[in-house]
Design a protein around this motif. Structure first.
Motif, mmCIF file in Angstrom:
data_model
loop_
_atom_site.group_PDB
_atom_site.id
_atom_site.type_symbol
_atom_site.label_atom_id
_atom_site.label_comp_id
_atom_site.label_asym_id
_atom_site.label_seq_id
_atom_site.Cartn_x
_atom_site.Cartn_y
_atom_site.Cartn_z
ATOM 1 N N ALA A 204 0.695 -1.379 -0.012
ATOM 2 C CA ALA A 204 -0.100 0.038 -0.043
ATOM 3 C C ALA A 204 0.816 1.307 0.052
ATOM 4 N N MET A 205 2.194 1.150 0.824
ATOM 5 C CA MET A 205 3.001 2.370 0.962
ATOM 6 C C MET A 205 3.439 2.583 -0.460
ATOM 7 N N ASN A 206 3.941 1.420 -1.119
ATOM 8 C CA ASN A 206 4.373 1.596 -2.417
ATOM 9 C C ASN A 206 3.609 2.135 -3.662
ATOM 10 N N LEU A 207 2.091 1.887 -3.255
ATOM 11 C CA LEU A 207 1.160 2.349 -4.273
ATOM 12 C C LEU A 207 1.083 3.859 -4.053
ATOM 13 N N ALA A 208 1.317 4.370 -2.880
ATOM 14 C CA ALA A 208 1.419 5.643 -2.447
ATOM 15 C C ALA A 208 2.553 6.443 -3.140
ATOM 16 N N LEU A 209 3.651 6.079 -2.979
ATOM 17 C CA LEU A 209 4.827 6.268 -3.328
ATOM 18 C C LEU A 209 4.907 6.527 -4.918
ATOM 19 N N ALA A 210 4.168 5.486 -5.522
ATOM 20 C CA ALA A 210 4.013 5.527 -7.084
ATOM 21 C C ALA A 210 3.312 6.957 -7.493
ATOM 22 N N VAL A 211 2.162 7.043 -6.679
ATOM 23 C CA VAL A 211 1.312 8.144 -6.729
ATOM 24 C C VAL A 211 2.160 9.481 -6.746
ATOM 25 N N ALA A 212 2.819 9.646 -5.817
ATOM 26 C CA ALA A 212 3.778 10.903 -5.409
ATOM 27 C C ALA A 212 4.634 10.993 -6.598
ATOM 28 N N GLU A 213 5.238 10.012 -6.917
ATOM 29 C CA GLU A 213 6.224 10.070 -7.991
ATOM 30 C C GLU A 213 5.641 10.443 -9.382
ATOM 31 N N ASP A 214 4.319 10.006 -9.527
ATOM 32 C CA ASP A 214 3.567 10.527 -10.979
ATOM 33 C C ASP A 214 3.376 12.327 -10.633
ATOM 34 N N GLY A 215 3.199 12.530 -9.381
ATOM 35 C CA GLY A 215 2.999 14.037 -9.466
ATOM 36 C C GLY A 215 4.194 14.784 -9.432
ATOM 37 N N MET A 216 5.349 14.243 -8.883
ATOM 38 C CA MET A 216 6.766 14.947 -9.267
ATOM 39 C C MET A 216 7.112 14.826 -10.528
ATOM 40 N N THR A 217 6.802 13.956 -11.357
ATOM 41 C CA THR A 217 6.952 13.794 -12.807
ATOM 42 C C THR A 217 6.216 14.919 -13.372
ATOM 43 N N ARG A 218 4.929 15.332 -13.130
ATOM 44 C CA ARG A 218 4.263 16.284 -13.580
ATOM 45 C C ARG A 218 4.896 17.527 -13.159
ATOM 46 N N MET A 219 5.119 17.716 -12.071
ATOM 47 C CA MET A 219 5.728 18.891 -11.631
ATOM 48 C C MET A 219 7.199 19.445 -12.560
ATOM 49 N N ARG A 220 8.097 18.223 -12.616
ATOM 50 C CA ARG A 220 9.173 18.205 -13.280
ATOM 51 C C ARG A 220 9.134 18.673 -14.658
ATOM 52 N N THR A 221 8.195 17.910 -15.331
ATOM 53 C CA THR A 221 7.708 18.287 -16.668
ATOM 54 C C THR A 221 7.274 19.631 -16.984
ATOM 55 N N GLN A 230 2.613 28.069 -6.702
ATOM 56 C CA GLN A 230 1.234 27.457 -6.343
ATOM 57 C C GLN A 230 0.574 26.634 -7.710
ATOM 58 N N ALA A 231 0.883 27.102 -8.693
ATOM 59 C CA ALA A 231 0.463 26.399 -9.930
ATOM 60 C C ALA A 231 1.209 25.120 -10.034
ATOM 61 N N LEU A 232 2.425 25.132 -9.824
ATOM 62 C CA LEU A 232 3.398 23.666 -9.991
ATOM 63 C C LEU A 232 2.948 22.842 -8.747
ATOM 64 N N TRP A 233 2.578 23.212 -7.753
ATOM 65 C CA TRP A 233 2.370 22.398 -6.528
ATOM 66 C C TRP A 233 0.857 21.653 -6.698
ATOM 67 N N ALA A 234 0.104 22.316 -7.534
ATOM 68 C CA ALA A 234 -1.122 22.092 -7.850
ATOM 69 C C ALA A 234 -1.317 20.556 -8.562
ATOM 70 N N LEU A 235 -0.248 20.490 -9.341
ATOM 71 C CA LEU A 235 0.082 19.093 -10.226
ATOM 72 C C LEU A 235 0.231 17.850 -9.439
ATOM 73 N N ILE A 236 0.769 17.868 -8.126
ATOM 74 C CA ILE A 236 0.839 16.806 -7.297
ATOM 75 C C ILE A 236 -0.512 16.591 -6.839
ATOM 76 N N TRP A 237 -1.106 17.718 -6.443
ATOM 77 C CA TRP A 237 -2.684 17.616 -5.842
ATOM 78 C C TRP A 237 -3.287 16.802 -6.977
ATOM 79 N N GLN A 238 -3.074 17.158 -8.221
ATOM 80 C CA GLN A 238 -3.992 16.668 -9.310
ATOM 81 C C GLN A 238 -3.530 14.861 -9.388
#
Length: 432
Positions: A204-221, A230-238
């Motif tokens: 379950a924790m690995n699943l949460a980390l995968a979600v966080a890493e998706d958000g990080m990738t969106r921010m990095r891109t 704030q616009a950048l931070w909104a992407l990890i929330w999304q």
């Protein structure tokens, strides 16, 4: 077994035999199907409930009465308006060391609870514990609640039982004490139950980390000259919401001069070319498990400065060094004695702790930088604990700083880093 494939391979045939080491390398599918499901959720709930009951008995208690929503989520799996119930008490749970588990909540919570095999009885005679719902009748209502709990305690635990409570409020606790019960803080019981994770929790924790890493990738891109914090931070929330997660504990994303000192929350500042962008995800993801990872990016065009690379590399060195100290049987004091010490001038405003536990959000323990600190307490790392190693490097009065953090599972065979989002090659100078 030396790599991810070796760890994962034995699990393919026998999911019931999963070890912590194998779980550490597996990211389960986000949706359960008849062929793909890797997380045995009933088994995870049963394990947590049994672990909590073991700790109730170990602390010499007869029962716990839980109001804190994440405590209830851990104990039996209920999720119902969690953030709301963190500031407005509503549902509550009665769990004896031995006997029926009984849950009280509003209708939406009752509907959820009736689906859970961890709960023996769902009741609708909820008594409001918050001033918002009881108003000037608050003490009257807490006395009514005390009668309700007293009936359960006398029936299932006996007169004069020792009870662990959390967040019920001073009036409710006084009313229950007046009825002859001994009340203690449930926090130690919960902390020592939650500190050890089963393999399903690691999935379950690995699943949460995968979600966080998706958000990080969106921010990095999306990182570019002109975007706001704030616009950048909104992407990890999304990413979090799209994947069925819960919330972020804070808004810790800062850029440029706002990265020093650390712990400034995301603002409307426009990110400029050449800035460092630093963040701490602090995510409570699917199944309410935490992903607590920090990274730093460089906003192009252009290359990072030598100073930015130095700050980043010093922080990376600290995280890497301290991760290797996370071994079963090592005391907190021994960890502190062996921890990485920054070079002169770069360790004067460190992160408040060197490491801390994580499970359903941040948890016990907190490991400080010195055993001589007035708030230090000792303990010992154990297999099954998940620990975050922290570093912040920024000179006092400096322009920028870097915060890095990894999430690490302790096993009998050594530490395994669960957070897989890569560090920045352009910022990492391995010669520093």
């Amino acid at each position: 077994m030396n790599d991810a494939a070796d760890y994962a391979r034995p699990f393919a045939a026998k999911p019931q035999s999963l070890t912590l080491e194998q779980a550490a390398w597996i990211t389960p599918p986000a949706q359960a199907t008849d062929t793909e499901s890797l997380i045995d959720v009933p088994r995870m709930r049963a394990w947590r409930r049994n672990r909590l009951r073991e700790q109730i008995a170990a602390y010499g208690l007869d029962a716990v009465v839980l109001v804190e929503p994440l405590s209830i989520r851990y104990a039996v799996g209920v999720r119902n308006c969690t953030l709301f119930q963190m500031h407005i008490q509503a549902g509550y749970l009665f769990m004896p060391a031995d006997g029926p588990v009984i849950y009280f909540d509003t209708q939406p919570g009752r509907e959820t609870a009736r689906q859970l095999e961890t709960i023996d009885e769902v009741r609708d005679d909820l008594v409001p514990l918050s001033h918002m719902f009881s108003g000037e009748r608050h003490q009257e209502k807490t006395r009514e609640w005390a009668v309700q709990m007293s009936d359960l305690l006398e029936k299932h635990c006996g007169a004069g039982a020792r009870v662990g409570v959390d967040r019920s409020g001073i009036h409710a606790e006084q009313a229950l004490t007046e009825r002859g019960f001994t009340l203690v803080d449930a926090a130690p019981v919960l902390a020592h139950a939650r500190k050890i994770k089963c393999p399903e929790e690691i999935l379950a924790m690995n699943l949460a980390l995968a979600v966080a890493e998706d958000g990080m990738t969106r921010m990095r891109t999306a990182l570019r000259n002109g975007i706001t914090e704030q616009a950048l931070w909104a992407l990890i929330w999304q990413a979090l919401i799209e994947h069925g997660g819960e919330w972020l504990d804070y808004r810790l994303l800062a850029s440029g001069e706002r990265t020093n000192p650390w712990q400034q929350e995301a603002s409307s500042r426009t990110i400029r070319a050449g800035d460092l962008v630093v963040f701490d995800c602090g995510m409570v993801g699917p199944f309410s498990y935490g992903a607590d990872v920090s990274r730093a990016f460089h906003c192009g065009p252009g290359r990072p400065s030598d100073k930015q690379k130095k700050l980043y590399t010093l922080a990376w060195n600290e995280v890497m060094h301290n991760t290797q100290l996370l071994k079963a049987g090592t005391s907190f004091r021994e960890f502190i004695a062996g921890r990485h010490v920054q070079e002169l001038g770069f360790g004067d405003q460190p992160y408040p702790c060197a490491a801390h536990g994580v499970g359903m959000a941040d948890e016990w323990p907190v490991i400080l930088h010195s055993a001589d600190h007035e708030d230090h307490y000792d303990g010992e790392f154990e297999a099954g604990m998940v620990i975050c190693t922290e570093s912040y490097v920024g000179e006092v009065g400096g322009v920028e700083g870097v915060k890095l953090e990894d999430q690490v599972l302790i096993t009998d065979s050594g530490p395994i880093t669960l957070s897989r989002y890569p560090f920045e090659d352009t910022l990492l100078s391995r010669e520093t």
